[in-house]
Design a protein around this motif. Structure first.
Motif, PDB file in Angstrom:
ATOM      1  N   VAL A   1       1.986  18.283   5.102  1.00  0.00           N
ATOM      2  CA  VAL A   1       1.034  19.124   4.381  1.00  0.00           C
ATOM      3  C   VAL A   1      -0.162  18.306   3.915  1.00  0.00           C
ATOM      4  O   VAL A   1      -1.311  18.734   4.043  1.00  0.00           O
ATOM      5  CB  VAL A   1       1.714  19.800   3.167  1.00  0.00           C
ATOM      6  CG1 VAL A   1       0.696  20.607   2.382  1.00  0.00           C
ATOM      7  CG2 VAL A   1       2.839  20.704   3.624  1.00  0.00           C
ATOM      8  N   SER A   2       0.100  17.115   3.385  1.00  0.00           N
ATOM      9  CA  SER A   2      -0.994  16.278   2.894  1.00  0.00           C
ATOM     10  C   SER A   2      -1.946  15.894   4.023  1.00  0.00           C
ATOM     11  O   SER A   2      -3.150  15.701   3.800  1.00  0.00           O
ATOM     12  CB  SER A   2      -0.437  15.012   2.232  1.00  0.00           C
ATOM     13  OG  SER A   2       0.345  14.263   3.155  1.00  0.00           O
ATOM     14  N   GLU A   3      -1.422  15.793   5.244  1.00  0.00           N
ATOM     15  CA  GLU A   3      -2.260  15.450   6.382  1.00  0.00           C
ATOM     16  C   GLU A   3      -3.149  16.620   6.790  1.00  0.00           C
ATOM     17  O   GLU A   3      -4.296  16.430   7.202  1.00  0.00           O
ATOM     18  CB  GLU A   3      -1.385  15.003   7.557  1.00  0.00           C
ATOM     19  CG  GLU A   3      -0.617  13.715   7.277  1.00  0.00           C
ATOM     20  CD  GLU A   3       0.441  13.406   8.319  1.00  0.00           C
ATOM     21  OE1 GLU A   3       0.922  12.262   8.348  1.00  0.00           O
ATOM     22  OE2 GLU A   3       0.803  14.323   9.096  1.00  0.00           O
TER      23      GLU A   3
ATOM     24  N   LEU B   1       5.444  12.462  14.810  1.00  0.00           N
ATOM     25  CA  LEU B   1       5.767  12.681  13.407  1.00  0.00           C
ATOM     26  C   LEU B   1       5.179  11.620  12.491  1.00  0.00           C
ATOM     27  O   LEU B   1       5.099  11.812  11.279  1.00  0.00           O
ATOM     28  CB  LEU B   1       7.293  12.716  13.211  1.00  0.00           C
ATOM     29  CG  LEU B   1       8.047  13.861  13.887  1.00  0.00           C
ATOM     30  CD1 LEU B   1       9.537  13.681  13.694  1.00  0.00           C
ATOM     31  CD2 LEU B   1       7.605  15.199  13.337  1.00  0.00           C
ATOM     32  N   GLY B   2       4.815  10.479  13.055  1.00  0.00           N
ATOM     33  CA  GLY B   2       4.319   9.394  12.228  1.00  0.00           C
ATOM     34  C   GLY B   2       5.435   8.592  11.601  1.00  0.00           C
ATOM     35  O   GLY B   2       5.241   7.940  10.572  1.00  0.00           O
TER      36      GLY B   2
ATOM     37  N   ARG C   1       0.823  -1.210   0.000  1.00  0.00           N
ATOM     38  CA  ARG C   1       0.000   0.000   0.000  1.00  0.00           C
ATOM     39  C   ARG C   1       0.861   1.267   0.000  1.00  0.00           C
ATOM     40  O   ARG C   1       0.585   2.240   0.721  1.00  0.00           O
ATOM     41  CB  ARG C   1      -0.981   0.011   1.177  1.00  0.00           C
ATOM     42  CG  ARG C   1      -1.928  -1.170   1.187  1.00  0.00           C
ATOM     43  CD  ARG C   1      -3.000  -1.020   2.235  1.00  0.00           C
ATOM     44  NE  ARG C   1      -3.907   0.058   1.929  1.00  0.00           N
ATOM     45  CZ  ARG C   1      -4.911  -0.006   1.068  1.00  0.00           C
ATOM     46  NH1 ARG C   1      -5.136  -1.142   0.413  1.00  0.00           N
ATOM     47  NH2 ARG C   1      -5.689   1.019   0.849  1.00  0.00           N
ATOM     48  N   LEU C   2       1.903   1.251  -0.816  1.00  0.00           N
ATOM     49  CA  LEU C   2       2.761   2.422  -0.956  1.00  0.00           C
ATOM     50  C   LEU C   2       2.105   3.425  -1.899  1.00  0.00           C
ATOM     51  O   LEU C   2       1.310   3.066  -2.764  1.00  0.00           O
ATOM     52  CB  LEU C   2       4.135   2.020  -1.494  1.00  0.00           C
ATOM     53  CG  LEU C   2       4.948   1.057  -0.610  1.00  0.00           C
ATOM     54  CD1 LEU C   2       6.300   0.767  -1.242  1.00  0.00           C
ATOM     55  CD2 LEU C   2       5.132   1.634   0.790  1.00  0.00           C
TER      56      LEU C   2
ATOM     57  N   LEU D   1      -4.836  12.444  12.448  1.00  0.00           N
ATOM     58  CA  LEU D   1      -4.159  12.667  11.174  1.00  0.00           C
ATOM     59  C   LEU D   1      -4.068  11.354  10.400  1.00  0.00           C
ATOM     60  O   LEU D   1      -3.818  10.300  10.987  1.00  0.00           O
ATOM     61  CB  LEU D   1      -2.749  13.223  11.398  1.00  0.00           C
ATOM     62  CG  LEU D   1      -2.662  14.600  12.065  1.00  0.00           C
ATOM     63  CD1 LEU D   1      -1.205  14.979  12.298  1.00  0.00           C
ATOM     64  CD2 LEU D   1      -3.353  15.662  11.211  1.00  0.00           C
ATOM     65  N   THR D   2      -4.259  11.443   9.101  1.00  0.00           N
ATOM     66  CA  THR D   2      -4.116  10.280   8.236  1.00  0.00           C
ATOM     67  C   THR D   2      -2.858  10.462   7.402  1.00  0.00           C
ATOM     68  O   THR D   2      -2.796  11.353   6.550  1.00  0.00           O
ATOM     69  CB  THR D   2      -5.337  10.116   7.309  1.00  0.00           C
ATOM     70  OG1 THR D   2      -6.515  10.015   8.108  1.00  0.00           O
ATOM     71  CG2 THR D   2      -5.186   8.866   6.459  1.00  0.00           C
ATOM     72  N   GLY D   3      -1.853   9.623   7.680  1.00  0.00           N
ATOM     73  CA  GLY D   3      -0.552   9.780   7.038  1.00  0.00           C
ATOM     74  C   GLY D   3      -0.329   8.827   5.894  1.00  0.00           C
ATOM     75  O   GLY D   3      -1.262   8.415   5.198  1.00  0.00           O
ATOM     76  N   LYS D   4       0.941   8.461   5.719  1.00  0.00           N
ATOM     77  CA  LYS D   4       1.322   7.584   4.616  1.00  0.00           C
ATOM     78  C   LYS D   4       0.647   6.220   4.762  1.00  0.00           C
ATOM     79  O   LYS D   4       0.482   5.709   5.854  1.00  0.00           O
ATOM     80  CB  LYS D   4       2.845   7.413   4.587  1.00  0.00           C
ATOM     81  CG  LYS D   4       3.601   8.709   4.269  1.00  0.00           C
ATOM     82  CD  LYS D   4       5.089   8.472   4.225  1.00  0.00           C
ATOM     83  CE  LYS D   4       5.840   9.749   3.851  1.00  0.00           C
ATOM     84  NZ  LYS D   4       7.307   9.541   3.795  1.00  0.00           N
ATOM     85  N   ARG D   5       0.264   5.660   3.612  1.00  0.00           N
ATOM     86  CA  ARG D   5      -0.398   4.360   3.547  1.00  0.00           C
ATOM     87  C   ARG D   5      -1.673   4.325   4.400  1.00  0.00           C
ATOM     88  O   ARG D   5      -2.033   3.318   4.984  1.00  0.00           O
ATOM     89  CB  ARG D   5       0.564   3.236   3.945  1.00  0.00           C
ATOM     90  CG  ARG D   5       1.764   3.122   3.009  1.00  0.00           C
ATOM     91  CD  ARG D   5       2.486   1.819   3.185  1.00  0.00           C
ATOM     92  NE  ARG D   5       3.245   1.745   4.411  1.00  0.00           N
ATOM     93  CZ  ARG D   5       4.435   2.311   4.579  1.00  0.00           C
ATOM     94  NH1 ARG D   5       4.995   2.998   3.611  1.00  0.00           N
ATOM     95  NH2 ARG D   5       5.077   2.187   5.716  1.00  0.00           N
ATOM     96  N   ASP D   6      -2.322   5.495   4.490  1.00  0.00           N
ATOM     97  CA  ASP D   6      -3.614   5.622   5.185  1.00  0.00           C
ATOM     98  C   ASP D   6      -3.535   5.250   6.667  1.00  0.00           C
ATOM     99  O   ASP D   6      -4.548   4.851   7.268  1.00  0.00           O
ATOM    100  CB  ASP D   6      -4.685   4.763   4.498  1.00  0.00           C
ATOM    101  CG  ASP D   6      -5.029   5.284   3.110  1.00  0.00           C
ATOM    102  OD1 ASP D   6      -4.931   6.511   2.913  1.00  0.00           O
ATOM    103  OD2 ASP D   6      -5.376   4.476   2.239  1.00  0.00           O
ATOM    104  N   LYS D   7      -2.368   5.372   7.248  1.00  0.00           N
ATOM    105  CA  LYS D   7      -2.233   5.096   8.676  1.00  0.00           C
ATOM    106  C   LYS D   7      -2.610   6.344   9.478  1.00  0.00           C
ATOM    107  O   LYS D   7      -2.209   7.454   9.153  1.00  0.00           O
ATOM    108  CB  LYS D   7      -0.801   4.668   9.004  1.00  0.00           C
ATOM    109  CG  LYS D   7      -0.432   3.299   8.442  1.00  0.00           C
ATOM    110  CD  LYS D   7       0.902   2.826   8.975  1.00  0.00           C
ATOM    111  CE  LYS D   7       1.216   1.410   8.495  1.00  0.00           C
ATOM    112  NZ  LYS D   7       2.509   0.918   9.032  1.00  0.00           N
TER     113      LYS D   7
END
Length: 346
Positions: free
Chosen positions: A168-170, A295-296, A29-30, A189-195
């Protein structure tokens, strides 16, 4: 077919397509950009094989992924392509990941993967991370005075970017459903790979948000949960801000703040606010694992490497505090037994 119908050997192109089009985007899921970076690295190696090694592209096989070819590729990247150590490391890491995937799919490729793992990439020079000082941060966050609606929106945007250390995307993906102002106030916050991760909000930030919500989201109970927290109106409807819009707001704020704060860095980007908040937490003694979660970052080593240079200033301050001014006598000379304990090798 994963294997060549004539030789029975694993087919490189079949494995490569499975890696790029199935495993990375659907299993790992990259993000598309990350998958594209892997594709570029594989394509770079193919270019080396065809242009430098004069191997017919149609005949490329796993036999060409041995250490001899990989080492020659690294030299080619450095000498012919003039790539930086960082880029070379990125390219090699992508190939190692591909070979690890291939080995997991076909045990006969395990030796190739293990041999590639032992390759050492050139060390990239470490650079001190860029972040804003307290005075610079204060000047930056005070730029938008709130005289207009747009100014008030931008002020809240910068405050939240700094306070949450969000990507920024978050921030642009935030909706009303992601916000909770009841104690303890926090954002989801929803970060990389929808985590997703929970980020606490400072008391002052919550106060600002309450005022912001009254103006930009009146009758919030009747608003849809999917309504973007930060938006601009198009055809009378709220539309979430783009990353480019947020970057422009940050750039504008930096240019204005520079008029009253000459030390403001020449180039300020959104990620610098993320670094600034994290560095501030680090300098105040917050443990790296906690900063990592904020930071995630999935790996604490990412955070540790990220802020390694900050310890230089901290160590310097400690050394200065422990070093008496020349000529200053020690107030309490150490006793002989204390000196022996301090300088003994026991």
């Amino acid at each position: 077919m994963k294997h060549n119908t004539t030789t029975g050997a694993p087919d490189f192109y079949t494995f490569a397509r499975g890696f790029l089009h199935t495993y990375m985007p659907t299993i790992r899921r990259l993000s598309p950009k990350t998958v594209e970076a892997y594709r570029i690295s594989l394509e770079c190696f193919l270019t080396f094989l065809t242009d430098h090694e004069h191997i017919d592209r149609a005949r490329v096989s796993f036999d060409h992924f041995d250490r001899t070819h990989l080492k020659a590729w690294m030299i080619w990247l450095a000498d012919d392509k003039q790539y930086s150590a960082r880029t070379i490391t990125l390219r090699i890491s992508a190939l190692k990941a591909f070979l690890a995937y291939a080995a997991a799919e076909d045990v006969s490729l395990m030796a190739l993967s293990e041999a590639a793992r032992t390759l050492k990439t050139p060390s990239a020079p470490k650079k001190p991370i860029e972040y804003l000082t307290e005075d610079q941060t204060r000047a930056f966050l005070s730029v938008f005075t709130g005289r207009t609606g747009k100014s008030r929106r931008n002020r809240m945007l910068l405050i939240l970017l700094h306070d949450t250390a969000a990507r920024v995307s978050e921030i642009t993906a935030l909706t009303l459903a992601d916000l909770s102002l009841t104690k303890p106030g926090h954002l989801t916050l929803t970060g990389k790979r929808d985590k997703t991760r929970i980020v606490p909000l400072a008391g002052k930030t919550i106060e600002h948000l309450r005022v912001y919500l009254k103006e930009f989201h009146p009758n919030i109970a009747g608003q849809p949960a999917t309504r973007p927290l930060f938006y601009s109106l198009r055809g009378g409807q709220p539309v979430g801000l783009s990353s480019d819009t947020v970057a422009a707001v940050v750039k504008q704020a930096a240019a204005t703040a520079r008029k009253t704060c000459p030390t403001m860095p020449a180039r300020i980007h959104c990620h610098m606010l993320r670094k600034t908040k994290a560095m501030d937490l680090y300098r105040h003694g917050i443990p790296l694992p906690i900063i990592m979660r904020l930071l995630g970052h999935e790996n604490v080593s990412t955070t540790a490497a990220f802020y390694a240079f900050s310890t230089i200033d901290m160590m310097r301050a400690a050394v200065d505090a422990a070093t008496p001014t020349p000529g200053d006598p020690a107030e309490h000379p150490l006793a002989e037994d204390a000196l022996q304990a301090l300088y003994s090798l026991r």
